[in-house]
Scaffold this motif. Structure first.
Motif, PDB file in Angstrom:
ATOM      1  N   ILE A 214       0.763  -1.305  -0.012  1.00 43.94           N
ATOM      2  CA  ILE A 214      -0.086  -0.098  -0.075  1.00 43.94           C
ATOM      3  C   ILE A 214       0.987   1.400  -0.010  1.00 43.94           C
ATOM      4  O   ILE A 214       0.528   2.163  -0.763  1.00 43.94           O
ATOM      5  N   SER A 215       1.908   1.075   0.636  1.00 51.07           N
ATOM      6  CA  SER A 215       2.714   2.382   0.807  1.00 51.07           C
ATOM      7  C   SER A 215       3.594   2.641  -0.620  1.00 51.07           C
ATOM      8  O   SER A 215       3.330   3.514  -1.182  1.00 51.07           O
ATOM      9  N   ASN A 216       3.934   1.507  -1.341  1.00 50.55           N
ATOM     10  CA  ASN A 216       4.181   1.590  -2.681  1.00 50.55           C
ATOM     11  C   ASN A 216       3.285   2.353  -3.577  1.00 50.55           C
ATOM     12  O   ASN A 216       3.421   2.968  -4.640  1.00 50.55           O
ATOM     13  N   THR A 217       1.922   1.824  -3.601  1.00 52.22           N
ATOM     14  CA  THR A 217       0.781   2.201  -4.288  1.00 52.22           C
ATOM     15  C   THR A 217       0.630   3.840  -3.903  1.00 52.22           C
ATOM     16  O   THR A 217       0.507   4.606  -4.848  1.00 52.22           O
ATOM     17  N   LEU A 218       0.764   4.190  -2.680  1.00 50.33           N
ATOM     18  CA  LEU A 218       0.632   5.589  -2.498  1.00 50.33           C
ATOM     19  C   LEU A 218       1.534   6.349  -2.892  1.00 50.33           C
ATOM     20  O   LEU A 218       1.477   7.558  -3.396  1.00 50.33           O
ATOM     21  N   THR A 219       2.917   6.071  -3.182  1.00 47.87           N
ATOM     22  CA  THR A 219       4.097   6.566  -3.770  1.00 47.87           C
ATOM     23  C   THR A 219       3.641   6.851  -5.218  1.00 47.87           C
ATOM     24  O   THR A 219       3.878   7.784  -5.923  1.00 47.87           O
TER      25      THR A 219
END
Length: 264
Positions: A214-219
């Motif tokens: 999810i953190s990568n998606t938010l990036t």
């Protein structure tokens, strides 16, 4: 744990600039405080604590931070306000959480002015970012709300966004470093706690690496937003108006972003 905080500070601070740290005395901010004390900026730290008078242990947290400041040689700034009384008397339409946040950041801004800096450092981490993502997603939000936290936004700096809460706790406990615990974290009647304690842990059953994903998606969302902002700026060309015929030739998505950029 390779935090590389020294490089972060060198990038964002001048050699003699004060570091205004929002410090709750809970694990996240205490971890950041201990890490700051390892850097060449250790004598420039100002740990700021705001007592909302909502929890019985808050007075003890004040004393804990003051005593630690004397022991480890960093400055401490403390302020307090009876948030519930202020809300009930003056702002009944505002939630306690929102009013507390407003008053807390007013205090931080005042401390910044006293110490001649504009930057506030907070200890928000990956879990905070994911919780806010779900919170804003449920309420309905566009890209800005879903992204919600970046390392450098306005005058707020967040160097811990790539760290998980479990990593922070493991480090503190393995090194016998002191911190305090917020007793209200287990109150699931508080919406954010409900997300944190009841909803988000269920994602482990789907994928144990869901937080990183999810953190990568938010990036990725942040990259999309930056691209959209550039397209909007290119269209407006530093103006706050446009010709309707040119606007009608834009895609519906860019049209919405132009309106957002101008009015929000």
């Amino acid at each position: 744990m390779n935090l590389n905080l020294q490089n972060f500070l060198d990038t964002h601070y001048s050699p003699n600039e004060k570091i205004i740290l929002a410090c709750s005395t809970w694990p996240d901010s205490m971890f950041l405080l201990y890490e700051l004390l390892k850097t060449s900026y250790k004598n420039q730290i100002v740990a700021c604590y705001f007592n909302h008078k909502l929890r019985i242990e808050a007075d003890e947290e004040e004393v804990f931070l003051e005593n630690l400041g004397k022991k480890l040689w960093f400055e401490v700034e403390i302020a307090s306000a009876d948030i519930k009384k202020i809300r009930d008397t003056l702002y009944p339409s505002i939630s306690l959480e929102e009013l507390a946040r407003q008053k807390r950041y007013m205090f931080f801004s005042a401390v910044c002015e006293i110490h001649e800096t504009k930057k506030i450092m907070t200890a928000h981490h990956m879990d905070d970012k994911i919780e806010t993502f779900f919170f804003n997603l449920a309420r309905g939000s566009k890209l800005t709300g879903l992204i919600n936290m970046t390392q450098n936004y306005g005058n707020v700096l967040r160097p811990l966004l790539w760290l998980q809460k479990s990593e922070i706790l493991e480090y503190l406990d393995s090194n016998n470093l002191e911190y305090r615990i917020d007793s209200t974290n287990q109150d699931n009647d508080i919406t954010r706690n409900h997300f944190r304690n009841e909803i988000i842990p269920k994602f482990y059953k789907v994928n144990s690496k869901f937080k990183e994903n999810i953190s990568n998606t938010l990036t990725y969302f942040e990259e999309i937003k930056n691209h959209l902002d550039e397209e909007v700026k290119k269209f407006l060309q530093e103006k706050s108006y446009f010709e309707i015929i040119d606007f009608n030739n834009l895609s519906p998505l860019i049209q919405k972003e132009v309106i957002r950029y101008i009015y929000y």
